[in-house]
Design an enzyme around this catalytic site. Sequence first.
Site, PDB file in Angstrom:
ATOM      1  CG  ASP A 496       5.823  -4.784   1.609  1.00  0.00           C
ATOM      2  OD1 ASP A 496       6.722  -4.706   0.786  1.00  0.00           O
ATOM      3  OD2 ASP A 496       5.880  -5.480   2.628  1.00  0.00           O
ATOM      4  CG  ASP A 803       4.477  -8.884   4.567  1.00  0.00           C
ATOM      5  OD1 ASP A 803       5.446  -9.269   3.888  1.00  0.00           O
ATOM      6  OD2 ASP A 803       3.348  -8.644   4.076  1.00  0.00           O
ATOM      7  CG  ASP A 807      10.057  -8.389   3.282  1.00  0.00           C
ATOM      8  OD1 ASP A 807      10.617  -8.328   2.178  1.00  0.00           O
ATOM      9  OD2 ASP A 807       8.830  -8.476   3.424  1.00  0.00           O
TER      10      ASP A 807
END
Length: 1087
Positions: A496, A803, A807
């Site tokens: 990310d 997070d 996901d």
Amino acid sequence: MSSSCSSNGLLPSSASPRDQDDLEARPTNEFEHDGHDLTDESDPFDIAQTKNAPIEILRQWRQAALVLNACRRFRYTLDLKREDEKEKRRRMIRSHAQVVRAALLFRLAGEQQIVLGPSATPPTASGEYAIGLEQLASMTRDHNISSLQQYGGAKGLSNMLKTNLATGITGDENELIKRRNAFGTNRYPQKKGRSFLRFLWEAWQDLTLIILIVAAIASLGLGIKTEGLSRGWYDGASISFAVFLVIIVTAVSDYRQSLQFQNLNQEKQNIQLEVMRGGRTMKISIFDIVVGDVVPLKIGDQVPADGLLITGHSLAIDESSMTGESKIVHKDQKAPFLMSGCKVADGVGTMLVTGVGINTEWGLLMASISEDTGEETPLQVRLNGLATFIGIVGLAVAISVLVILLGRYFTGNTKNPDGSVQFIKGETKVSKAIDGVIKILTVAVTIVVVAVPEGLPLAVTLTLAYSMRKMMADKALVRRLSACETMGSSTTICSDKTGTLTLNQMTVVEAYIGKQKINQPDDPLKLHSEAVSLLCEGIAQNTTGNVFVPKDGGDIEISGSPTEKAILSWGVKLGLKFDVLRSESKILHVFPFNSEKKRGGVAVQTTDSKVHIHWKGAAEMVLASCTRYLDSNGSLQSIDEDMDFFKVSIDDMAACSLRCVAIAYRPYESDKVPTDEESLDKWVLPEDELVLLAIVGIKDPCRPGVKDAVKVCTAAGVKVRMVTGDNIQTAKAIALECGILSCDADATEPNIIEGKVFRAYSEKEREIIAKKITVMGRSSPNDKLLLVQALRKGGEVVAVTGDGTNDAPALHEADIGLSMGIQGTEVAKESSDIVILDDNFASVVKVVRWGRSVYANIQKFIQFQLTVNVGALVINVVAAVSSGDVPLNTVQLLWVNLIMDTLGALALATEPPTDHLMHRTPVGRREPLITNIMWRNLLIQALYQVAVLLVLNFRGLSILNLSHDDRKHATIVKNTMIFNAFVICQVFNEFNARKPDQMNVFKGVTKNRLFMGIVGFTVILQIILIEFTGDFTTTVRLNWKQWLICVAIGIVSWPLAAVGKLLPVPKTPLSKYLRKPFRRLRTARNA
């Protein structure tokens, strides 16, 4: 053997098997294919990975292993029988929660584990609280709506519990103590772990040790019979003591590891969550929740206790952990009861806690079952295979030697040291013949002792336990053991952007109000009052954050996600009065932020009964829904002619690494708003014909050290890919800043791609393109999942950071799922294998180092142990076959075994990671455990040791000038020299094993105090064994010259290892050549 040990220890039955393609996904290398697929599907130890492996495969691993001690070999693997019992207990608790609870409370009271004080009898209305524990518990347990209505709903219940639904409890220490005394704590009694005595009991059940105990008894009887009680007990007692020492060391080692895994479990259960106390949102441990607390809930949170819904919007709860049904349950005022342990699947809300700890069904369940973190790790599986193979070879050799020695003995070819024949047919008494056979059996036992490498699978657990503890210090909490070692094989990291590559410290640095760019966006004087009013309303109401203004005039406290905090902080500077605005308008309906749509909305009714629908989200997506904008003078303008201006403005901000967020609204006719609660819940907020209020640019600086961390990954052969929901231009700017993209020229498709473009490709096209992707912008969680699947099918070992709740599928699908400890939701953490506690990409790179270190340390131990195994085995077999006697007796080999298995593993398994590890390419999943370099090192050392010690065995009397001494004494001196030289060779070789492929084996050795301590301890014990315990070890004291000879023999292994490392080794693994004939034979047979 206890039932828990003998049963198959398997992964939980809930683990769903992957598709066949996924199971076969693996990195390819030049050794894996030569026109034939060398993967042996019938080989139970040929393993791609164990994550979510089918039960049948796990059962194969167990059945195929020669398990001499299942309790130790499979110590940290899940017990299928226990998993079934756990599920039965779960179902029973669901059905009979009240009965179970009463029985448990009674038992705990009897054991004095809990104090049945005020909670035993509910407080009356005159007491501290107007409702008692039992009344609350029965209402929540039975989901009794009528009782709730009698108490006056959530409002009435909050009054009874002295809670303010808006601001929560005050939260001072005295109040918390009163609430804990009245309603209990949010803890449940933990099942006690296994005691040290249990580990002792399991350690002695090792088949090898049982054989040795039998040998000790036989030796004791034989010794007393032949030499009398005064001296005859030495041999038997020596073996018994050595066995006792091995059992103690084994039990201590396993007990310490068990405590470490218990600590890991406690760390995993200590969830941090937000509560509202005194009007302030604060983070506390789940264990500190009390009855009466007001807890905000959002997607991905775990419901921390039993409770009631106060307010909620589209709140959906996944109750599968309690009900067993994977059905999402929607919560509203008609169904307001929330169960502890469930997960928030969608929406937002706040709850009033009504039951904690043992007074909840979740507490009952967790108190009744013990948490088991066991699993089979890939290295354990492969080492079980290796240990099984070596064990079979060792047993075969031992049986062969036994047959040969018995043949020699009964044919009269075995002689005593004085030259006399031991067995003469028709003359030797039966009792003497039995004595001779017992001695031969003891020789065979010694070969089994040295041949069976029980320490191999245990070394994995030891190094994993050590690595887990050290990784915790490096801000990584390991949830799944196998992730430690798999991370060392990772070939790509899909990271990310926000919070991982950046600091997650967001501030609004630019804003466009209408067409006016405001470089000081927090100056309200530059804005029209109408624009400020609508902006503040949208910011205050369309948020999951909170603004707390202390009454004493202290600093304002802003809570929420980093983006929410940045926008709220900007709003406060514009003059936003959070509490006032929230009280002046009523929220009608909420559309929580959605990572697919990249926006969130809210419908509010103002004091003059007007309805405003506010939207906030990804700038270009919200902009596409706008038809007008509010200019800097507060006037409405058509957006058609200025659409390009706003798009260019967004691109300009994105090019400066800014996250672009648009804030918009639209007025709505109040008569079109649904009036009944059910219709309102299903109302889809209009998202067209919006009025653009502002576009803000939020700066989130890159983390210091990220660029270096990316460089380290690249040098280590690990490709870093950025997958972000942000604008493609923002993603490109950050990727250039972090070094993920080296230059502007790289920023072309498909190197840099949008999620919607990637998902539009076919499955085959995605596989091809995935390898080229470096940056993916505007990606949804599903795009991330598609990327992971495509990469894995292409043979990559994929690590993914995530997070959000959405996901979870990608984290589950990846070879290693890395969730974020600060921003990560509980759902994401539970789907992950490792939690990065500081959300920092540099910590991810540290995990890669540790993963490689685990694999490297196991290889060091294998090289060390197999050198000892081969050496001792060849020396004893050759000596036994040629002379009928062995130079290394049972007690001596037990000591060598202790050096190998426990002390050797401890020394080599705890080597810290070095920078050298990050200059190698990743290790393939199917790359052989014993590399050609290890074979070279192993054979050079083993051949040297065998050659020197066999020369000592057959020519030692003349070489050591012992020919004129008493024959019996001379033989003992020679055998003592062989034993001493052999152990000292292992001490020196332990240094060689530290650096199998480097010349300087001493680099960093002084920093590893444990290694130095173990080497020193081994040397001191060896001196004591030789000089002071001769009667027990069948050795004699050596003079200084003899000691020097032993040290000289040992020290030669250092220059020999250095010279050996100059010898080139073929690239093709030796195992490939060994497997080819078997493969061709099988192919021919099948044909």
